[in-house]
Write a protein that holds these residues in place. Sequence first.
Motif, short mmCIF file in Angstrom:
data_model
loop_
_atom_site.label_atom_id
_atom_site.label_comp_id
_atom_site.label_asym_id
_atom_site.label_seq_id
_atom_site.Cartn_x
_atom_site.Cartn_y
_atom_site.Cartn_z
N UNK A 221 0.89 -1.15 0.04
CA UNK A 221 0.15 -0.03 -0.03
C UNK A 221 0.75 1.33 0.04
N UNK A 222 1.82 1.18 0.72
CA UNK A 222 2.69 2.49 0.75
C UNK A 222 3.37 2.86 -0.44
N UNK A 223 3.98 1.70 -1.13
CA UNK A 223 4.70 1.85 -2.54
C UNK A 223 3.57 2.46 -3.54
N UNK A 224 2.23 1.86 -3.26
CA UNK A 224 1.27 2.58 -4.42
C UNK A 224 0.99 3.89 -4.33
N UNK A 225 0.87 4.19 -2.83
CA UNK A 225 0.43 5.53 -2.54
C UNK A 225 1.39 6.53 -3.24
N UNK A 226 2.83 6.15 -2.59
CA UNK A 226 3.83 7.10 -3.26
C UNK A 226 3.82 7.39 -4.60
N UNK A 227 3.72 6.04 -5.28
CA UNK A 227 3.63 6.15 -7.00
C UNK A 227 2.52 7.28 -7.21
N UNK A 228 1.36 6.95 -6.57
CA UNK A 228 0.08 7.73 -6.99
C UNK A 228 0.29 9.06 -6.64
N UNK A 229 0.82 9.51 -5.76
CA UNK A 229 1.37 10.66 -5.25
C UNK A 229 2.19 11.49 -6.08
N UNK A 230 3.36 10.73 -6.58
CA UNK A 230 4.23 11.47 -7.36
C UNK A 230 4.08 11.53 -8.89
N UNK A 231 3.36 10.62 -9.24
CA UNK A 231 3.28 10.36 -10.88
C UNK A 231 1.78 10.47 -11.25
N UNK A 232 0.99 10.23 -10.33
CA UNK A 232 -0.68 10.27 -10.77
C UNK A 232 -0.89 9.09 -11.21
N UNK A 233 -0.30 7.87 -11.19
CA UNK A 233 -0.70 6.35 -11.64
C UNK A 233 -1.18 5.84 -10.31
N UNK B 179 -4.16 6.89 -8.63
CA UNK B 179 -4.81 7.85 -7.75
C UNK B 179 -6.51 7.23 -7.79
N UNK B 180 -6.99 6.97 -8.69
CA UNK B 180 -8.34 6.57 -8.36
C UNK B 180 -8.86 5.30 -7.39
N UNK B 181 -7.43 4.96 -6.93
CA UNK B 181 -7.90 3.86 -5.89
C UNK B 181 -8.28 4.57 -4.64
N UNK B 182 -7.81 5.52 -4.30
CA UNK B 182 -8.00 6.22 -3.14
C UNK B 182 -8.58 7.64 -3.25
N UNK B 183 -9.75 7.73 -3.62
CA UNK B 183 -10.53 8.97 -3.93
C UNK B 183 -10.58 9.84 -2.55
N UNK B 184 -10.42 9.21 -1.48
CA UNK B 184 -10.60 10.04 -0.20
C UNK B 184 -9.14 10.77 -0.02
#
Length: 215
Positions: free
Chosen positions: A120-132, A134-139
């Motif tokens: 989860x931490x890796x996915x969150x960082x990737x989503x935050x930095x690159x945008x990939x 992000x739809x998984x965590x709309x909150x």
Amino acid sequence: MTNSPVRSPRLLLTATVVLVMAGVILLTVPHTLSAPATSASPGATAPTSYPLTTASRGRAAQANGSAPATASTTSTQSASASALPPHGEGVAGDAVIQTSLEDAWPADLAADDERKLLVAGRDLLRADATGIGRAKWPALFGNPDQAIAPAFATARFRIQAAIAREDGSPDKAVVHLVWAGADRGGTYTDRRITDWYFARTSTKGGFTWTPQPRT
């Protein structure tokens, strides 16, 4: 009989003088006797109390057979810093950074919890930095179509190391990540640090780790 009035004042005067002299002597004698007690031999000084310094505490610890904690901590930190690869080392240095993190923060979570938190931490960082993703965590990221444009390019984004550890209680955890990336201006920097925090929340099937909003 005629001389007695003359003698009386003289006798009184004489007696007064004697009493005054006796008083002077009595007042002088204590000071004379106390002088040796207050005087000191040349070079003698009164004892002075000094607070314990770090150095004296270190010597005291060594005398007791133990090393001072501050010196040990400083040595450990210096050794860890010197063991890190230089900036720009690339993928070859990532394993060293991972080992350094694991040595600095020993594992304290169940293996299954640690694995889930790292994913989860890796996915969150990737989503935050690159945008990939992000739809998984709309909150956390809101509507992907209205989200802020990613600050880092996907092509040069790389997670160098990551660990998951408790954060003060068994129901809280933090994922500590070290990563590299190039911003929109093309500036590439490695060994960036990001922390994602999680809270254990109950579900019908047990519990799950929920990421907390970044403040």
